[in-house]
Design a protein around this motif. Structure first.
Motif, PDB file in Angstrom:
ATOM      1  N   ASN A 185       0.841  -1.195   0.000  1.00  0.00           N
ATOM      2  CA  ASN A 185       0.000   0.000   0.000  1.00  0.00           C
ATOM      3  C   ASN A 185       0.881   1.251   0.000  1.00  0.00           C
ATOM      4  OD1 ASN A 185       1.002   0.029   2.573  1.00  0.00           O
ATOM      5  ND2 ASN A 185      -0.897  -0.614   3.550  1.00  0.00           N
ATOM      6  N   TRP A 186       0.343   2.389   0.379  1.00  0.00           N
ATOM      7  CA  TRP A 186       1.084   3.652   0.311  1.00  0.00           C
ATOM      8  C   TRP A 186       2.376   3.619   1.125  1.00  0.00           C
ATOM      9  CZ3 TRP A 186       1.864   7.156   4.485  1.00  0.00           C
ATOM     10  CH2 TRP A 186       1.249   6.793   5.680  1.00  0.00           C
ATOM     11  N   LEU A 187       2.366   2.794   2.182  1.00  0.00           N
ATOM     12  CA  LEU A 187       3.557   2.740   3.028  1.00  0.00           C
ATOM     13  C   LEU A 187       4.741   2.110   2.298  1.00  0.00           C
ATOM     14  CD1 LEU A 187       1.644   1.701   6.237  1.00  0.00           C
ATOM     15  CD2 LEU A 187       3.146   3.702   6.088  1.00  0.00           C
TER      16      LEU A 187
ATOM     17  N   SER B  41       4.936   2.591  -1.152  1.00  0.00           N
ATOM     18  CA  SER B  41       4.807   3.271  -2.459  1.00  0.00           C
ATOM     19  C   SER B  41       4.141   2.370  -3.497  1.00  0.00           C
ATOM     20  CB  SER B  41       6.165   3.722  -2.987  1.00  0.00           C
ATOM     21  OG  SER B  41       6.880   4.376  -1.983  1.00  0.00           O
ATOM     22  N   HIS B  42       3.199   1.543  -3.049  1.00  0.00           N
ATOM     23  CA  HIS B  42       2.404   0.683  -3.948  1.00  0.00           C
ATOM     24  C   HIS B  42       3.258  -0.263  -4.788  1.00  0.00           C
ATOM     25  CE1 HIS B  42      -1.035   3.149  -2.798  1.00  0.00           C
ATOM     26  NE2 HIS B  42      -0.269   4.199  -3.004  1.00  0.00           N
TER      27      HIS B  42
ATOM     28  N   SER C 139      10.883   4.966  -5.952  1.00  0.00           N
ATOM     29  CA  SER C 139      11.558   4.305  -4.838  1.00  0.00           C
ATOM     30  C   SER C 139      11.781   2.817  -5.105  1.00  0.00           C
ATOM     31  CB  SER C 139      10.780   4.507  -3.536  1.00  0.00           C
ATOM     32  OG  SER C 139       9.412   4.312  -3.768  1.00  0.00           O
TER      33      SER C 139
ATOM     34  N   ASN D 189      -1.737  -4.108  -6.315  1.00  0.00           N
ATOM     35  CA  ASN D 189      -1.026  -2.917  -6.798  1.00  0.00           C
ATOM     36  C   ASN D 189      -0.097  -3.225  -7.970  1.00  0.00           C
ATOM     37  OD1 ASN D 189      -1.401  -0.371  -4.856  1.00  0.00           O
ATOM     38  ND2 ASN D 189      -1.567  -2.223  -3.651  1.00  0.00           N
TER      39      ASN D 189
ATOM     40  N   THR E 102      -1.660   1.460   9.519  1.00  0.00           N
ATOM     41  CA  THR E 102      -1.943   1.582   8.095  1.00  0.00           C
ATOM     42  C   THR E 102      -2.504   2.956   7.710  1.00  0.00           C
ATOM     43  OG1 THR E 102      -2.399  -0.774   8.094  1.00  0.00           O
ATOM     44  CG2 THR E 102      -3.186   0.464   6.195  1.00  0.00           C
ATOM     45  N   TRP E 103      -3.312   3.539   8.562  1.00  0.00           N
ATOM     46  CA  TRP E 103      -3.897   4.849   8.258  1.00  0.00           C
ATOM     47  C   TRP E 103      -2.983   6.012   8.664  1.00  0.00           C
ATOM     48  CZ3 TRP E 103      -9.727   4.462  10.051  1.00  0.00           C
ATOM     49  CH2 TRP E 103     -10.521   4.120   8.940  1.00  0.00           C
TER      50      TRP E 103
ATOM     51  N   ILE F  64       6.132  12.552   5.444  1.00  0.00           N
ATOM     52  CA  ILE F  64       5.154  12.388   4.375  1.00  0.00           C
ATOM     53  C   ILE F  64       4.620  13.732   3.894  1.00  0.00           C
ATOM     54  CG2 ILE F  64       4.502  10.001   4.831  1.00  0.00           C
ATOM     55  CD1 ILE F  64       2.145  11.010   6.468  1.00  0.00           C
TER      56      ILE F  64
ATOM     57  N   SER G 293       5.098  15.059   1.226  1.00  0.00           N
ATOM     58  CA  SER G 293       4.670  14.993  -0.172  1.00  0.00           C
ATOM     59  C   SER G 293       3.180  14.694  -0.297  1.00  0.00           C
ATOM     60  CB  SER G 293       5.465  13.913  -0.903  1.00  0.00           C
ATOM     61  OG  SER G 293       5.240  12.671  -0.268  1.00  0.00           O
ATOM     62  N   LEU G 294       2.567  14.162   0.770  1.00  0.00           N
ATOM     63  CA  LEU G 294       1.131  13.860   0.715  1.00  0.00           C
ATOM     64  C   LEU G 294       0.277  15.057   1.113  1.00  0.00           C
ATOM     65  CD1 LEU G 294       1.056  10.304   2.373  1.00  0.00           C
ATOM     66  CD2 LEU G 294       1.086  10.870  -0.049  1.00  0.00           C
TER      67      LEU G 294
END
Ligand code: ADP
Ligand code: MG
Length: 582
Positions: free
Chosen positions: A296-298, A300-301, A306, A328, A436-437, A570, A572-573
């Motif tokens: 997941n996003w953690l 970078s999919h 990266s 993904n 995760t969130w 983070i 960048s988010l």
């Protein structure tokens, strides 16, 4: 053992017989106890006040919080730590909604928990006639959890609890909602029939064996890898297959990266840990084994800069959830099953000799790791006043090194990102964080449950902003006299304490808090220990005293308000406007 009605209640007006009776309250308690659930986290109120009281009377541990979200977070992390569903008990509508955030978060993180909420009467709710705390809770909970059930008849309580337990812990674990309308609790039935209606759940989370062909495919791919990498996620920590996971890593000789809550599955000081060379390990690897970690996003999919050149990577993924595969990127070798069974099968398939990974790959990561660790060591020793994050974290790193069985709870922005890298973990399931969130507010709920479930000392490292979401629970920590030491990294605000309001009005900027606040004084208000510290030496003394005494303690650690970056790692988010308006 069974919780019978008190003598004073054992005859019911109009009852035909005067046999032994039970009711909804007692059946819920008996059903939980029969399934070895010993602890309830909750907030009392209508209609579940007596349920908590009677549960305590029946020998359960009932921990009352000040807000349901924190009780829910406690239940969720109890589930992660024990593999049994953590129970959160709330009142109807608003209490239920407060608990729902934690239930959704538990589901997202694959933590088993059951939110039990009292609710208003179906007849009135369904006709929308305006009951006390009227809400169709079952419908609202459904999309936010794995399963949701409602029990209308006392005789069905046993089945309802059994279904909730199975749903929470089988397959991919998650949150379950159990709706218990007020009227259910006082429904009376024959005690013997009640006893028979209860279900002891057998093999609630059955082993799920991987297919031999899936194991062979994975080992084939791994054997030919030039630059293999193992990534351990919190699913691996949850699985409690610690010995086999360690054996797999060591037998394969493959460098590994722990996700944040998998830290300590092997000690972070393990020679194969590539934690300090994370970027290079992700970018340059050619075969990646994911064990209980999602792309997941953690991560970078699993694609983008990266992860290096597109197409440079093949993935082996071990997960209990078949639908996770290819979510993904393409998974070349899916291994579906429970982690314990999958890792054992891989180990067996590797046989007695397994080729070591190419030395140039291992050495390249080792060189990068040493350079990065040397760079960090200097920053940790800084003895400045006010402290920056590294100066304070250097102290806490030593505290955990000296007490590897303590549990670290961690949330914040910079406080989280930097602590994750700086504080080494040495034992499994000792690091509990935003998951995760990346949610703020888990701190005090996690700290309470960690202390209750493990009996070990807890160190909660909290950004001043993050702490605010659950800070009132320091009263709970003092009330139950829990061995929790909270360190608030106080830099006067969110990200930093230096933001300015450019509008000319007298309000402070939106990310700024009261300057030089003394969070330690909140703790003394409840009889705990409060300490204000401004230097690494003072911090060290205060944390040591707290961890040694086990007394509830809050340390206000004064951090340079200018230290810290926007959104931590983070940024960048976090979209930022580049349009300048007059
Ligand atoms: P992290 O954030 O540490 O990367 P994730 O929460 O993304 O971890 O991933 C955990 C994964 O572990 C989930 O996909 C979940 O299905 C899986 N999982 C949880 N428990 C088990 C288990 N006992 N066996 C196999 N997989 C599991
Ligand atoms: Mg702050």
């Amino acid at each position: 053992m069974s919780a019978m009605l008190q003598d004073t209640n054992s005859t019911v007006v109009g009852a035909e017989t005067e046999g032994e009776l039970t009711d909804g309250f007692h059946l819920v308690i008996d059903a939980l106890k029969l399934n070895e659930i010993e602890t309830i986290y909750g907030v009392p109120g209508i209609p579940i006040t007596d349920l908590g009281r009677l549960a305590q009377g029946a020998g359960m541990r009932v921990i009352s919080f000040r807000h349901e979200q924190n009780a829910g977070n406690a239940a969720a992390i109890a589930g992660f730590l024990t593999k049994k569903p953590g129970i959160c008990l709330t009142v109807s509508a608003p209490g239920f909604l407060n608990g729902l955030t934690a239930l959704a978060n538990a589901t997202t993180n694959c933590f088993p928990m059951i939110l039990i909420s009292g609710s208003s009467e179906r007849e009135i709710v369904d006709l929308q006639q305006g009951d006390y705390e009227e809400m169709d809770q079952l419908a609202i909970a459904k999309p936010l959890c794995k399963a949701a059930f409602r029990v209308l008849h006392a005789a069905d309580i046993g089945i309802g609890v059994a279904r909730a337990i199975r749903a929470a812990v089988s397959g991919r674990p998650g949150g379950v909602y159990l709706d218990l309308p007020a009227k259910l609790f006082s429904q009376v039935m024959d005690a013997e029939a009640g006893r028979k209606s209860l279900v002891k759940v057998i093999d609630a989370a059955p082993a799920q064996l991987p297919a031999p062909s899936a194991i062979a495919r994975a080992l084939d791919l791994l054997k030919n890898a030039k630059r293999p990498l193992i990534i351990l996620g919190k699913g691996a920590a949850y699985a409690q297959a610690d010995e086999d996971i360690r054996a797999l890593v060591e037998k394969s000789g493959i460098p590994y990266l722990p996700m944040s809550m998998a830290k300590g599955l092997l000690p972070d000081t393990h020679p194969q840990s590539a934690g300090a060379a994370r970027s290079q390990a992700l970018k340059d690897s050619d075969v990646v084994v994911l064990i209980g970690a999602r792309l997941n996003w953690l991560l970078s999919h699993g694609k983008g800069k990266s992860w290096g050149e597109p197409g440079s990577k093949k993935f082996i993924q071990i997960d209990i959830e078949p639908k996770e595969m290819d979510s993904n990127v393409e998974i070349a070798a899916p291994v579906v099953g429970d982690i314990g069974s999958c890792v054992a099968a891989l180990l067996a398939g590797m046989g007695s000799s397994w080729p070591a990974p190419p030395a140039d790959w291992v050495n390249a990561l080792e060189t990068r790791k040493e350079a990065n660790l040397a760079k960090m060591a200097g920053r940790l020793k800084k003895n400045s006043t006010p402290m920056d994050f590294h100066a304070a974290l250097g102290v806490l790193r030593t505290v955990i090194q000296e007490r590897p069985d303590a549990i670290l709870v961690n949330e914040g922005a910079n406080t989280l990102d930097l602590a994750r890298g700086v504080i080494d973990m040495y034992q499994p399931r000792k690091r509990l964080d935003v998951g995760t969130w990346g949610v703020m507010g888990i701190g005090m709920g996690f700290a309470v449950a960690a202390a209750i479930e493990t009996g070990k000392p807890v160190l909660a490292v909290e950004g001043d902003s993050a702490f605010g979401f659950s800070g009132m629970e320091i009263e709970t920590i003092c009330r139950y006299n829990l061995p929790v030491c909270i360190v608030v990294f106080n830099n006067n605000g969110i990200y930093r304490g230096t933001d300015v309001n450019t509008s000319g009005t007298s309000d402070v900027a939106t990310t700024v808090f009261v300057h030089d606040a003394r969070y330690d004084l909140m703790m003394t208000a409840f009889g705990g220990v409060g300490v204000n510290v401004t230097t690494p030496d003072e911090l060290r003394t205060a944390v040591d005293a707290a961890m040694n005494s086990g007394k509830p303690t809050l340390i206000n650690a004064v951090i340079d308000p200018a230290a810290g970056s926007e959104s931590g790692n983070i940024g960048s988010l976090n979209p930022q406007s580049i349009v300048k308006k007059k």
